[in-house]
Design a protein around this motif. Sequence first.
Motif, PDB file in Angstrom:
ATOM      1  N   SER A 109       0.778  -1.156   0.090  1.00 27.71           N
ATOM      2  CA  SER A 109      -0.079  -0.028  -0.122  1.00 27.71           C
ATOM      3  C   SER A 109       0.955   1.229   0.053  1.00 27.71           C
ATOM      4  CB  SER A 109      -1.071   0.024   1.232  1.00 27.71           C
ATOM      5  OG  SER A 109      -1.838  -1.157   1.092  1.00 27.71           O
ATOM      6  N   LEU A 110       2.044   1.152   0.696  1.00 27.06           N
ATOM      7  CA  LEU A 110       2.806   2.216   0.862  1.00 27.06           C
ATOM      8  C   LEU A 110       3.681   2.372  -0.593  1.00 27.06           C
ATOM      9  CD1 LEU A 110       4.767   1.963   4.207  1.00 27.06           C
ATOM     10  CD2 LEU A 110       2.900   3.583   3.601  1.00 27.06           C
ATOM     11  N   VAL A 111       4.019   1.462  -1.317  1.00 22.88           N
ATOM     12  CA  VAL A 111       4.559   1.475  -2.738  1.00 22.88           C
ATOM     13  C   VAL A 111       3.651   2.231  -3.753  1.00 22.88           C
ATOM     14  CG1 VAL A 111       5.454   0.107  -4.310  1.00 22.88           C
ATOM     15  CG2 VAL A 111       6.166  -0.284  -1.908  1.00 22.88           C
ATOM     16  N   SER A 112       2.231   1.393  -3.719  1.00 20.90           N
ATOM     17  CA  SER A 112       1.194   1.966  -4.622  1.00 20.90           C
ATOM     18  C   SER A 112       0.884   3.366  -4.398  1.00 20.90           C
ATOM     19  CB  SER A 112       0.158   0.855  -4.433  1.00 20.90           C
ATOM     20  OG  SER A 112      -0.459   0.942  -3.509  1.00 20.90           O
ATOM     21  N   SER A 113       0.826   3.592  -3.259  1.00 17.62           N
ATOM     22  CA  SER A 113       0.582   5.166  -2.937  1.00 17.62           C
ATOM     23  C   SER A 113       1.697   6.062  -3.286  1.00 17.62           C
ATOM     24  CB  SER A 113       0.208   5.496  -1.485  1.00 17.62           C
ATOM     25  OG  SER A 113       1.261   5.219  -0.532  1.00 17.62           O
ATOM     26  N   TYR A 114       2.971   5.482  -3.089  1.00 12.75           N
ATOM     27  CA  TYR A 114       4.066   6.509  -3.536  1.00 12.75           C
ATOM     28  C   TYR A 114       4.138   6.630  -4.853  1.00 12.75           C
ATOM     29  CZ  TYR A 114       8.877   7.634  -4.476  1.00 12.75           C
ATOM     30  OH  TYR A 114       9.870   8.240  -5.194  1.00 12.75           O
ATOM     31  N   LYS A 115       3.836   5.508  -5.647  1.00 11.52           N
ATOM     32  CA  LYS A 115       3.956   5.496  -7.146  1.00 11.52           C
ATOM     33  C   LYS A 115       2.823   6.471  -7.807  1.00 11.52           C
ATOM     34  CE  LYS A 115       4.706   1.838  -9.618  1.00 11.52           C
ATOM     35  NZ  LYS A 115       4.628   0.681 -10.136  1.00 11.52           N
ATOM     36  N   LEU A 116       1.770   6.641  -6.965  1.00 16.40           N
ATOM     37  CA  LEU A 116       0.559   7.223  -7.385  1.00 16.40           C
ATOM     38  C   LEU A 116       0.711   8.547  -7.183  1.00 16.40           C
ATOM     39  CD1 LEU A 116      -2.273   7.641  -8.562  1.00 16.40           C
ATOM     40  CD2 LEU A 116      -3.180   7.455  -6.163  1.00 16.40           C
ATOM     41  N   PHE A 117       1.073   8.962  -6.180  1.00 12.63           N
ATOM     42  CA  PHE A 117       1.315  10.506  -5.828  1.00 12.63           C
ATOM     43  C   PHE A 117       2.486  11.196  -5.946  1.00 12.63           C
ATOM     44  CE2 PHE A 117      -1.898   8.897  -2.836  1.00 12.63           C
ATOM     45  CZ  PHE A 117      -3.091   9.522  -3.187  1.00 12.63           C
ATOM     46  N   SER A 118       3.507  10.360  -6.384  1.00 12.07           N
ATOM     47  CA  SER A 118       4.858  10.923  -6.924  1.00 12.07           C
ATOM     48  C   SER A 118       4.825  11.036  -8.212  1.00 12.07           C
ATOM     49  CB  SER A 118       5.988  10.077  -6.415  1.00 12.07           C
ATOM     50  OG  SER A 118       6.266   9.061  -7.044  1.00 12.07           O
ATOM     51  N   ARG A 119       4.556  10.214  -8.861  1.00 11.35           N
ATOM     52  CA  ARG A 119       4.443  10.560 -10.355  1.00 11.35           C
ATOM     53  C   ARG A 119       3.215  11.201 -11.092  1.00 11.35           C
ATOM     54  NH1 ARG A 119       5.717   4.290 -12.710  1.00 11.35           N
ATOM     55  NH2 ARG A 119       7.886   3.988 -11.439  1.00 11.35           N
ATOM     56  N   PHE A 120       2.112  11.257 -10.245  1.00 10.18           N
ATOM     57  CA  PHE A 120       0.878  11.890 -10.707  1.00 10.18           C
ATOM     58  C   PHE A 120       0.502  13.169  -9.424  1.00 10.18           C
ATOM     59  CE2 PHE A 120       0.558   7.768 -12.680  1.00 10.18           C
ATOM     60  CZ  PHE A 120       0.458   8.213 -13.971  1.00 10.18           C
TER      61      PHE A 120
END
Length: 198
Positions: free
Chosen positions: A168-179
């Motif tokens: 969940s931390l990885v997917s939230s990082y990928k979402l909010f850092s890239r977009f």
Amino acid sequence: MEKSKANPVVVMGSRDDHEDENDPMRTAETILRLIPMALCVSALVLMLKNSQTNDFGSVSYSDLGAFRYLVHANGICAGYSLLSAIIVAMPRPSTMSRAWTFFLLDQVLTYAVLAAGAVSVEVLYLARKGDTAITWSAACTSFGGFCHKATASASITFAVVACYAMLSLVSSYKLFSRFGAPDVTYPSKAIEIPAFRT
């Protein structure tokens, strides 16, 4: 007349249009998604084979709704882990919809597996300690083997919860850092607007 800056033009999109085929983070995420699959299958098989018969009677995981929920939650989690690992392993363009899908599904699976582990631990606590208020005697003294296997399955399920918390931390990082916040650019031509002075 005064010249002022024009309205900003918002440009949305990914900061990285394509994921690198040799991206170490993608490899780590794929492995992190495969680990809970193995753990879920272990907890699932352990609980499915959990039954005991002795002089006091017989008990099986299917006799208790909490353990049936644990089996179903682990089965769904194992299937999702395998499917998501395959999708993550294939290099493809990073899109906002894909990032949001992983983020939301990872959150849902985390809480579903956490709930399964929590209700199983509650039932195990009652089986070990009993409840005198409702005249529920401790069952683990008579069905020790059943309780040991159920405890092992619940413990593995909490290891799955830990993996999914990291996912969940990885997917939230990928979402909010890239977009992240949209980029703001101004057009080259300024727009003249009247200014009123007192």
